[in-house]
Structures are given as C-alpha cells and as structure tokens.
Design an enzyme around this catalytic site. Sequence first.
Site, mmCIF file in Angstrom:
data_model
loop_
_atom_site.group_PDB
_atom_site.id
_atom_site.type_symbol
_atom_site.label_atom_id
_atom_site.label_comp_id
_atom_site.label_asym_id
_atom_site.label_seq_id
_atom_site.Cartn_x
_atom_site.Cartn_y
_atom_site.Cartn_z
ATOM 1 N N THR A 97 0.864 -1.186 0.000
ATOM 2 C CA THR A 97 0.000 0.000 0.000
ATOM 3 C C THR A 97 0.895 1.229 0.000
ATOM 4 O O THR A 97 1.781 1.346 0.851
ATOM 5 C CB THR A 97 -0.899 -0.015 1.247
ATOM 6 O OG1 THR A 97 -1.635 -1.247 1.248
ATOM 7 C CG2 THR A 97 -1.863 1.152 1.241
ATOM 8 N N CYS A 135 -2.707 -1.401 8.709
ATOM 9 C CA CYS A 135 -3.308 -0.715 7.557
ATOM 10 C C CYS A 135 -4.151 0.503 7.941
ATOM 11 O O CYS A 135 -3.829 1.622 7.591
ATOM 12 C CB CYS A 135 -4.153 -1.709 6.786
ATOM 13 S SG CYS A 135 -3.293 -3.260 6.564
ATOM 14 N N LYS A 179 -7.139 1.747 -3.091
ATOM 15 C CA LYS A 179 -6.727 0.985 -1.913
ATOM 16 C C LYS A 179 -6.801 1.843 -0.661
ATOM 17 O O LYS A 179 -7.348 1.445 0.374
ATOM 18 C CB LYS A 179 -5.311 0.448 -2.107
ATOM 19 C CG LYS A 179 -4.687 -0.186 -0.880
ATOM 20 C CD LYS A 179 -5.459 -1.395 -0.434
ATOM 21 C CE LYS A 179 -5.023 -1.871 0.940
ATOM 22 N NZ LYS A 179 -5.739 -3.079 1.380
ATOM 23 N N ASN A 229 -9.556 1.616 2.943
ATOM 24 C CA ASN A 229 -9.220 1.567 4.366
ATOM 25 C C ASN A 229 -9.588 2.855 5.088
ATOM 26 O O ASN A 229 -9.963 2.844 6.258
ATOM 27 C CB ASN A 229 -7.749 1.227 4.547
ATOM 28 C CG ASN A 229 -7.512 -0.262 4.345
ATOM 29 O OD1 ASN A 229 -8.453 -1.053 4.323
ATOM 30 N ND2 ASN A 229 -6.262 -0.643 4.186
HETATM 31 N N1 SAJ Z 1 -12.450 -2.307 14.020
HETATM 32 C C1 SAJ Z 1 -13.364 -1.628 14.851
HETATM 33 N N2 SAJ Z 1 -14.673 -1.585 14.441
HETATM 34 C C2 SAJ Z 1 -15.110 -2.171 13.285
HETATM 35 C C3 SAJ Z 1 -14.148 -2.854 12.465
HETATM 36 C C4 SAJ Z 1 -12.837 -2.907 12.870
HETATM 37 O O1 SAJ Z 1 -13.010 -1.075 15.888
HETATM 38 O O2 SAJ Z 1 -16.295 -2.097 12.993
HETATM 39 C C5 SAJ Z 1 -11.028 -2.339 14.430
HETATM 40 C C6 SAJ Z 1 -10.471 -3.758 14.596
HETATM 41 O O3 SAJ Z 1 -10.695 -4.237 15.891
HETATM 42 C C7 SAJ Z 1 -8.973 -3.529 14.326
HETATM 43 C C8 SAJ Z 1 -8.991 -2.462 13.251
HETATM 44 O O4 SAJ Z 1 -10.266 -1.813 13.342
HETATM 45 O O5 SAJ Z 1 -8.304 -3.046 15.470
HETATM 46 C C9 SAJ Z 1 -8.780 -2.990 11.838
HETATM 47 O O6 SAJ Z 1 -9.396 -4.213 11.716
HETATM 48 P P1 SAJ Z 1 -10.181 -4.607 10.363
HETATM 49 O O7 SAJ Z 1 -10.801 -5.903 10.606
HETATM 50 O O8 SAJ Z 1 -11.064 -3.526 9.976
HETATM 51 O O9 SAJ Z 1 -9.088 -4.641 9.240
HETATM 52 P P2 SAJ Z 1 -7.646 -5.213 8.959
HETATM 53 O O10 SAJ Z 1 -6.648 -4.167 9.245
HETATM 54 O O11 SAJ Z 1 -7.453 -6.515 9.590
HETATM 55 O O12 SAJ Z 1 -7.796 -5.378 7.391
HETATM 56 C C10 SAJ Z 1 -8.122 -4.240 6.597
HETATM 57 C C11 SAJ Z 1 -9.192 -4.667 5.601
HETATM 58 N N3 SAJ Z 1 -9.694 -3.502 4.927
HETATM 59 C C12 SAJ Z 1 -11.028 -3.303 4.769
HETATM 60 O O13 SAJ Z 1 -11.854 -4.118 5.186
HETATM 61 C C13 SAJ Z 1 -11.441 -2.066 4.003
HETATM 62 C C14 SAJ Z 1 -8.596 -5.677 4.613
HETATM 63 O O14 SAJ Z 1 -9.532 -5.977 3.602
HETATM 64 C C15 SAJ Z 1 -7.346 -5.068 3.981
HETATM 65 O O15 SAJ Z 1 -6.745 -5.923 3.065
HETATM 66 C C16 SAJ Z 1 -6.365 -4.771 5.114
HETATM 67 O O16 SAJ Z 1 -6.942 -3.796 5.969
HETATM 68 C C17 SAJ Z 1 -5.061 -4.212 4.516
HETATM 69 O O17 SAJ Z 1 -4.081 -4.972 4.563
HETATM 70 O O18 SAJ Z 1 -5.092 -3.149 3.965
#
Ligand code: SAJ
Length: 427
Positions: free
Chosen positions: A128, A267, A213, A217
């Site tokens: 990214t 991310c 991308k 996020n």
């Molecule tokens: N989180 C919340 N509330 C939510 C969703 C997540 O507090 O409703 C927190 C999670 O606990 C965590 C953080 O956000 O601490 C990120 O978690 P996540 O599950 O949202 O995402 P990642 O970082 O594991 O993965 C994201 C994903 N992006 C999206 O869904 C838009 C994934 O598809 C990407 O490939 C990844 O980032 C990346 O590598 O970019």
Amino acid sequence: MLGGNMEFREIAVIGLGYIGLPTAIMFANSGLKVVGYEIRKEVVEKINAGKAHISEPEINTLLNRAIKSGNLRATPNPAEIKGKDAYIICVQTPLKAGGSPDLSYLEDAVDTVAMSMRKGSLVVIESTVPPMTTIRMAERIERIIGMKAGRDFYMVHAPERVMPGRIFKELVYNSRIFGGITPESAELAEELYRAFVRGRVFKTSSTVSEVVKLMENTFRDVNIALANEFAFLAHQYGVNVFEAIELANTHPRVRIHTPGIGVGGHCLPKDPHLLLWPAKEDFGLIKLAREINDSMPLFTKDLLFSALRELNVPPEKAVVAVLGLAYKGNSDDTRNSPALAFVEAIKDDVAEVRTYDPFVGGTAGNIEGALNGADAVVIATDHSVFKEINWGEVGRLMRTRILVDGRHVVERPPRGFLFKGIGRGDL
Ligand code: SAJ
C-alpha cells in the site's frame, strides 16, 4: 518474449510477511516456480522447513505442500532471483515518527528488483503506497537500468485486499484491481494472477489503483470513528449503542460499524495518512477520524478509572488484568494494537498491569494467572475464547470485581461485577 500473452513460469516474491508469504504459496501451489526473497534469515530458514512465522488458518498445510512440490523456496540471497518473468513486491510501508510515509523498504526492494530483472519482466507492487508512487518507482528503475518502462519492462500496482484470518479464501475469491503504468502492464498482471484468482478483475491506471486501496481503508477508519462518536453519545443519552446500531442497520442504506477500544493493525491507522500525504491542502474529516480512533484507549482508561473510583479503589493500588494484546480477534498480530496503547496509557497510574492473550507470547499462562487478586479486568481484544469465560468462576479469584469491556464481548453484565462497556450508556 515481450508484450501480451506472456507466459509466467518463474517469478520472485519480495518480502515474505503477512501478504508476501500467502501470495508466494498461492502461486507455487498453482504451478509456478517461486523464489521468495526475504532479508530476515531466520524467517527464510523457518519457511524452507515448512513452518510459517505468522499465524493464519491453513498456512502451514499450504506452505508444506508448496515446499514439498519444489515450487517454492525462500532465500536471503538476491543473486537467486535473477531473470524472473515477474517480481511481486510485498514489503511494508510504515509511517515515520512525524506521520510521513517511510518508503525505504519499498525503494530497497525496487532497487534489488531493478538489479535482477530482465527485459520483458513484469514488476508488481502489492504494498500500500501513497498516490503516484508506482510511477515514481518505474522512473527509479529506468534510472538504474536504462530500460524504458512500459516498453522494455512492465509495472503495475496490485493492491492486496485480504482480511487476516481468511487470507487464502480472499486471495482466490476477492475481486482484484490491477493498476498499470500502461494498459498492457495491467493485462499482463491479470494473466499472471489468473493462476489462482477467481474473483472479478478490474484494470485501471496505477494511480487510480493506489487511491482506491487507500480509500477502502480510509472509508472503514472514518466509519469506525463515526461509530465511536455514537458510543460517546450513547453514554450521554443512557442507551446501549449496540442495540441502537443493530436497529439502525436494519435500514436498507445504513451500515454502521462497531465502536471499540481502537483501531489497530498495519493498515487502517496508517493508510489515511498515506492518502493525505501528497495532498496540497488539509482534509479535516479524515484527520479527525484518526484522532477519534486514536483516543479510544484513553476513553477506555476513563471508564476503568471511573469504576475504580465508584468502588473506592485508589488507582495507584489497583491491579489491572488486560485480556488481549492483538489488534483484533483470533489473530497474533499486535502491530499498532490499541490494546498495547491502553496498557501504555494506564501502566504508570496503577499498581500492576497483567496481560493475558492466548495468541500472543509473553503474557500470563492462563486467565486465572492474570485475574488472581486483580481489582479490574479489561477486555481489549475480541478473541472468541473470551466469549466463553465463566465470570462467576473467575470472579472468585479477583480482589475487586470490575469488568470493563472494550470490545463488546460481553452481552449481559455478569452478576457481582461492576460492569462498564464502551457504548454501554444503559448501565
Ligand atoms: N475495528 C473496529 N470496528 C469495526 C471494524 C474494525 O473497531 O467495525 C477495528 C479492529 O478491531 C482492528 C482495526 O479496526 O483493530 C482494523 O481491523 P479490520 O478488521 O477492519 O481490518 P484489517 O486491518 O485486519 O484489514 C483491513 C481490511 N480492509 C477493509 O476491510 C477495508 C482488509 O480488507 C485489507 O486488506 C487490510 O486492511 C489491509 O491490509 O489493507
């Protein structure tokens, strides 16, 4: 062979981390000869022994298959990646202290590829990156080897979109975007990734793909910040934000995310900064969302300290057990974890902090070890096992029974506990 209908037989993957290793495994198990280039020697040894250094469902089975087939081997030696049909760069792009992007890992990887590639090679950046980086890296290669991008070699940005915990499924079934420095580069990327990608493929320019991308996020980060603000309001109005969110999400056009102790991982905390970095003016909403999400560990601290006050436990005498250090449930990944930020925020103000995480080393051996004699327990990660805790039983080990839920793991407050939860204004 130059141009379209190129046959990809031998490729190299640069950086065997959370994205690089699964990607290398997929290509190898799809019949390509893959050399994984990784500077961390101990990681190379583990991988060649069929042991993954990261935890992800199915990874060891699929890695062993790739190693045993002879289609995958890892090396720290750049001489072993010479003359490949394609190079897939999956290195980290962290932020520097001041919030600007640190592209040094990417530049090192691009330089190594430039010195290894041959005429007609396809270079793929999966990392990214800020907008317009792929074009700049193509120019960098042109300066190093004097070949013309788009004519003598091809370059594409192919952002990964996989969610830790279901990487191998999403690598196959997610749709993919290939942003080429030329349309031909994007075509070649599709040819290469069709080795295992079954999802839809969209082709565009490298700068559009980079922005897409970062938008994905950032969209999630901003929506989580909104959910966290709803949680603040819920405390003021005395309502259960999770009940309200569930009801609001029954609306056909509403999809509110989940409030919690914060946003971690490699991310979401970083990508909004990469999106804004080249921008010529300030963009308040995206920045404010980052500030709100970064403030959640402190909000959780306030909840904890208000509970200690309610039960007259002087914070400086309090023993606090923190359940979970990973940034999200059922993962061992602690990068930018809000749980770690929470521990950091309280550690100088309480007598002792104990941690327990079944996925992360160096924490208490079991939950009893963490809770024995504790005054408060704070849930900081939504590991599924924490939903199974018998609070009546473990509560007997505690000196004072305070439970703070930073991840909406506990539906109903257990009897005998003073319970506080992010967004639980109804209690
Ligand atoms: N989180 C919340 N509330 C939510 C969703 C997540 O507090 O409703 C927190 C999670 O606990 C965590 C953080 O956000 O601490 C990120 O978690 P996540 O599950 O949202 O995402 P990642 O970082 O594991 O993965 C994201 C994903 N992006 C999206 O869904 C838009 C994934 O598809 C990407 O490939 C990844 O980032 C990346 O590598 O970019």
